[in-house]
Design a protein around this motif. Structure first.
Motif, PDB file in Angstrom:
ATOM      1  N   VAL A 165       6.255  -3.266   5.731  1.00 43.99           N
ATOM      2  CA  VAL A 165       4.805  -3.437   5.846  1.00 43.99           C
ATOM      3  C   VAL A 165       3.938  -2.286   6.128  1.00 43.99           C
ATOM      4  O   VAL A 165       3.105  -2.206   5.424  1.00 43.99           O
ATOM      5  CB  VAL A 165       4.467  -4.571   7.143  1.00 43.99           C
ATOM      6  CG1 VAL A 165       3.078  -4.648   7.364  1.00 43.99           C
ATOM      7  CG2 VAL A 165       4.976  -5.850   6.688  1.00 43.99           C
ATOM      8  N   ASP A 169       1.406  -1.510   3.267  1.00 41.27           N
ATOM      9  CA  ASP A 169       0.003  -1.738   3.275  1.00 41.27           C
ATOM     10  C   ASP A 169      -1.014  -0.466   3.093  1.00 41.27           C
ATOM     11  O   ASP A 169      -1.826  -0.243   2.771  1.00 41.27           O
ATOM     12  CB  ASP A 169      -0.227  -2.038   4.808  1.00 41.27           C
ATOM     13  CG  ASP A 169      -1.693  -2.406   5.288  1.00 41.27           C
ATOM     14  OD1 ASP A 169      -2.297  -3.107   4.820  1.00 41.27           O
ATOM     15  OD2 ASP A 169      -2.295  -1.667   6.300  1.00 41.27           O
ATOM     16  N   TRP A 170      -0.173   0.754   3.691  1.00 42.08           N
ATOM     17  CA  TRP A 170      -0.609   2.014   3.291  1.00 42.08           C
ATOM     18  C   TRP A 170      -1.171   2.067   1.833  1.00 42.08           C
ATOM     19  O   TRP A 170      -2.008   2.744   1.336  1.00 42.08           O
ATOM     20  CB  TRP A 170       0.140   3.146   3.898  1.00 42.08           C
ATOM     21  CG  TRP A 170      -0.416   4.491   3.470  1.00 42.08           C
ATOM     22  CD1 TRP A 170      -1.446   5.419   3.787  1.00 42.08           C
ATOM     23  CD2 TRP A 170       0.415   5.300   2.363  1.00 42.08           C
ATOM     24  NE1 TRP A 170      -1.321   6.420   2.998  1.00 42.08           N
ATOM     25  CE2 TRP A 170      -0.217   6.474   2.020  1.00 42.08           C
ATOM     26  CE3 TRP A 170       1.565   5.061   1.480  1.00 42.08           C
ATOM     27  CZ2 TRP A 170       0.162   7.313   1.109  1.00 42.08           C
ATOM     28  CZ3 TRP A 170       2.007   5.759   0.448  1.00 42.08           C
ATOM     29  CH2 TRP A 170       1.175   7.306   0.251  1.00 42.08           C
ATOM     30  N   ALA A 172      -1.317   0.012  -0.421  1.00 46.99           N
ATOM     31  CA  ALA A 172      -2.222  -0.681  -1.011  1.00 46.99           C
ATOM     32  C   ALA A 172      -3.629  -0.461  -0.632  1.00 46.99           C
ATOM     33  O   ALA A 172      -4.582  -0.341  -1.559  1.00 46.99           O
ATOM     34  CB  ALA A 172      -2.208  -2.485  -0.207  1.00 46.99           C
ATOM     35  N   GLY A 173      -3.820   0.142   0.662  1.00 46.21           N
ATOM     36  CA  GLY A 173      -5.067   0.767   0.715  1.00 46.21           C
ATOM     37  C   GLY A 173      -5.470   1.955  -0.058  1.00 46.21           C
ATOM     38  O   GLY A 173      -6.598   2.210  -0.516  1.00 46.21           O
ATOM     39  N   ARG A 352     -10.580  -4.391   6.444  1.00 47.40           N
ATOM     40  CA  ARG A 352      -9.380  -3.561   6.045  1.00 47.40           C
ATOM     41  C   ARG A 352      -8.170  -3.992   6.555  1.00 47.40           C
ATOM     42  O   ARG A 352      -6.945  -3.929   5.910  1.00 47.40           O
ATOM     43  CB  ARG A 352      -9.743  -1.927   6.543  1.00 47.40           C
ATOM     44  CG  ARG A 352      -8.445  -1.027   6.179  1.00 47.40           C
ATOM     45  CD  ARG A 352      -8.352  -1.111   4.850  1.00 47.40           C
ATOM     46  NE  ARG A 352      -7.022  -0.264   4.779  1.00 47.40           N
ATOM     47  CZ  ARG A 352      -5.814  -0.933   4.424  1.00 47.40           C
ATOM     48  NH1 ARG A 352      -5.723  -2.150   4.500  1.00 47.40           N
ATOM     49  NH2 ARG A 352      -4.733  -0.124   4.096  1.00 47.40           N
ATOM     50  N   GLU A 354      -7.348  -7.042   6.997  1.00 45.12           N
ATOM     51  CA  GLU A 354      -6.869  -8.374   6.238  1.00 45.12           C
ATOM     52  C   GLU A 354      -6.711  -8.157   4.749  1.00 45.12           C
ATOM     53  O   GLU A 354      -6.561  -8.944   4.018  1.00 45.12           O
ATOM     54  CB  GLU A 354      -7.891  -9.436   6.429  1.00 45.12           C
ATOM     55  CG  GLU A 354      -8.065  -9.956   7.867  1.00 45.12           C
ATOM     56  CD  GLU A 354      -7.047 -10.711   8.368  1.00 45.12           C
ATOM     57  OE1 GLU A 354      -6.193 -11.098   7.542  1.00 45.12           O
ATOM     58  OE2 GLU A 354      -6.905 -10.744   9.553  1.00 45.12           O
ATOM     59  N   ASP A 355      -6.773  -6.973   4.346  1.00 44.97           N
ATOM     60  CA  ASP A 355      -6.612  -6.440   2.961  1.00 44.97           C
ATOM     61  C   ASP A 355      -7.815  -7.169   1.939  1.00 44.97           C
ATOM     62  O   ASP A 355      -7.223  -7.696   0.930  1.00 44.97           O
ATOM     63  CB  ASP A 355      -5.235  -6.440   2.416  1.00 44.97           C
ATOM     64  CG  ASP A 355      -4.370  -5.496   3.182  1.00 44.97           C
ATOM     65  OD1 ASP A 355      -4.783  -4.307   3.281  1.00 44.97           O
ATOM     66  OD2 ASP A 355      -3.194  -5.743   3.204  1.00 44.97           O
ATOM     67  N   THR A 443       8.717  -7.432  -0.345  1.00 47.29           N
ATOM     68  CA  THR A 443       7.465  -8.363   0.335  1.00 47.29           C
ATOM     69  C   THR A 443       7.531  -9.766   0.142  1.00 47.29           C
ATOM     70  O   THR A 443       6.745 -10.480   0.654  1.00 47.29           O
ATOM     71  CB  THR A 443       6.100  -7.821  -0.408  1.00 47.29           C
ATOM     72  OG1 THR A 443       6.291  -7.913  -1.828  1.00 47.29           O
ATOM     73  CG2 THR A 443       6.107  -6.278  -0.298  1.00 47.29           C
ATOM     74  N   SER A 460      -1.310 -11.377  -1.983  1.00 51.46           N
ATOM     75  CA  SER A 460      -1.314 -10.431  -0.902  1.00 51.46           C
ATOM     76  C   SER A 460       0.270  -9.913  -0.707  1.00 51.46           C
ATOM     77  O   SER A 460       1.091 -10.633  -0.890  1.00 51.46           O
ATOM     78  CB  SER A 460      -1.764 -10.784   0.446  1.00 51.46           C
ATOM     79  OG  SER A 460      -1.732  -9.630   1.375  1.00 51.46           O
ATOM     80  N   VAL A 462       1.200  -8.079   2.040  1.00 52.11           N
ATOM     81  CA  VAL A 462       1.157  -8.130   3.371  1.00 52.11           C
ATOM     82  C   VAL A 462       0.863  -9.442   3.810  1.00 52.11           C
ATOM     83  O   VAL A 462      -0.464  -9.942   3.539  1.00 52.11           O
ATOM     84  CB  VAL A 462       0.436  -7.064   3.989  1.00 52.11           C
ATOM     85  CG1 VAL A 462       0.598  -6.929   5.458  1.00 52.11           C
ATOM     86  CG2 VAL A 462       0.703  -5.585   3.578  1.00 52.11           C
TER      87      VAL A 462
END
Length: 492
Positions: A165, A169-170, A172-173, A352, A354-355, A443, A460, A462
């Motif tokens: 995760v 997540d990183w 995706a950001g 952020r 919650e993406d 994922t 998503s 995540v």
């Protein structure tokens, strides 16, 4: 060494299986007692459709109720709490979806499929009539009327999802942050080509009392009204065009299983619904298809056959936009655009964390937005409204823009223009796989990057989130208390 090779082969097989497997739909004997001939009809239909690869996966059939199919909106109701009138409306929606599915499954079937379908409808009518008034059978239905999500729990367990995760997540950001920076700051690589709707914009009827609704609260929109809504909110597509992969068209599949693509100015539409402050509101969905996402390097883990953009408009009671959002047909790149006096993120929501990727707030909420898409990867790089964008002249056509037409997305569900079926029994489009699936399988997103049928868009990497989740808006957005006051001051 031999043991190592064998182990490696096993790992590769496991990865391939977890990245793209799905079980064929199983047949369950109908719960409602029916004549043996009816049970045989349902079983024969299911067997033929599954064997021939004609199963339509858009909606889900609750186990034991083959004459019903549901989406996430119908699954959101607490069936045990519904009145008799609401039960009947719910069953009408679910049975209608089943008949739609049968219609598309019949296409390409044997000559006697039409006769089987007539018998199937007769048997289904008997079952539906018996279901609403039978409390025991109804409560049994309530226990299974849920739509499975589009994530693989097995893949998450095998892929040590909790450890993955932070990395996912990183990444995706980084990706979504770069796209947000490019929004409104894009330099075209080719030539802008605009596509306007081929018919004039209609006038939307004034509905001061809001939508007409059934006993469940679902808006009733007739065919003429729906056509006008789609035309009124139809976007202008402003496409940076380098080659044929940046021109819109119609996907299909040949009888031999090969993907086909026919260039033509067409955009596909679909009507959905979502809760807004607890009230069900209409959503207009537009989908433009492209032949492929072009490779920008080698290897390009995102490139492959078919690409597109899904644009969604959530409406208020006066048919104005409350919020816009978009994805690609793989479920990737979910982005939001707010509108003035529309929905806003809840104060307690950390966007952020919650993406949730909000690109901008627009000043208008009705009419045709101009959607600018990049060349190659077809990302949304700008949104304005008609009149604020200069139209370049199309030298080949001698006019500033080209015309496109609208068609229902459902037309892609059955046999395609090239003879085969576009969608698989698992809701995926075979042949559109991306290399990224080998990185993102932990994922739980099945075949990440592949194109999907409506109802199968996990959005998503995540957590678990679906594009067609009717509770999505209420979970993250709200209408601020000042909203009603501002509209009341304008006499709206």
């Amino acid at each position: 060494m031999a043991r190592l090779i064998g182990f490696s082969a096993l790992v590769i097989l496991l990865l391939a299986t977890l990245a793209g497997c799905a079980a064929r739909p199983a047949f369950h004997t109908p719960v409602v007692a029916l004549p043996i001939t009816c049970e045989q009809q349902f079983e024969r239909w299911h067997f033929q459709v599954a064997t021939d690869g004609r199963f339509d996966a858009q909606d889900w059939s609750p186990p034991g109720y083959p004459y019903l199919r549901i989406d996430r909106l119908l699954a959101s109701f607490e069936l045990a709490d519904l009145s008799l009138a609401q039960r009947r409306d719910w069953l009408a929606h679910a049975h209608d979806k089943a008949q739609q599915g049968w219609h598309y499954e019949m296409q390409g079937g044997p000559a006697q499929a039409a006769q089987w379908l007539a018998k199937l409808r007769k048997c289904a009518g008997l079952a539906v009539a018996a279901l609403a008034d039978n409390d025991a059978l109804w409560h049994r239905l309530a226990s299974v009327a849920q739509v499975p999500d589009s994530y693989s729990t097995g893949a998450q367990i095998s892929g040590l999802y909790p450890l993955m995760v932070p990395i996912v997540d990183w990444r995706a950001g980084v990706t979504m942050g770069a796209l947000a920076q490019r929004f409104d700051h894009y330099t075209p690589r080719g030539r802008w080509q605009s596509y306007h709707l081929a018919v004039s914009e209609p006038k939307i009827a004034n509905t001061p009392g809001g939508w007409t609704r059934d006993s469940l609260g679902i808006p009733i929109v007739d065919a003429h009204e729906l056509e006008n809504l789609f035309r009124h909110h139809a976007p202008v597509w402003r496409l940076d065009t380098l080659d044929r992969n940046d021109r819109p068209g119609r996907p299909g599949r040949g009888k031999g299983g090969r993907l086909r693509f026919q260039l033509e100015p067409v955009v596909f539409t679909h009507l959905e619904f979502s809760y807004v402050q607890g009230t069900i509101q209409p959503q207009l969905v537009y989908l433009v298809w492209f032949a492929a996402r072009s490779a920008e390097s080698w290897p390009d883990i995102y490139a492959g056959a078919l690409d597109g953009l899904v644009w969604r408009v959530t409406l208020d009671d006066q048919a104005r936009a409350l919020v816009y959002d978009s994805i690609h047909p793989c479920g990737c790149y979910h982005q939001w655009l707010l509108v003035k006096d529309g929905l806003s993120p809840r104060p307690t929501v950390n966007l952020r964390a919650e993406d949730l990727w909000v690109l901008d707030e627009l000043s208008e909420n009705s009419g045709s937005p101009v959607l600018s898409l990049s060349a190659g990867d077809h990302q949304l790089v700008g949104v304005q409204f008609v009149g604020s964008v200069a139209e370049p002249t199309d030298r080949t056509a001698g006019r500033p823009y080209r015309r496109y037409r609208l068609e229902p997305l459902d037309r892609l569900r059955g046999r395609s223009w090239s003879g085969g079926r576009l969608y698989g029994f698992d809701g995926l489009i075979d042949g559109t796989e991306r290399l990224e699936r080998y990185l993102l399988w932990p994922t739980g997103v099945v075949s990440a990057g592949a194109m999907r049928q409506w109802g199968h868009h996990a959005v998503s990497f995540v957590g678990r989130r679906h594009f067609d989740d009717p509770d999505l808006l209420d979970q993250y957005f709200w209408l601020p208390p000042s909203w009603k006051a501002r509209r009341s001051s304008r006499g709206q």
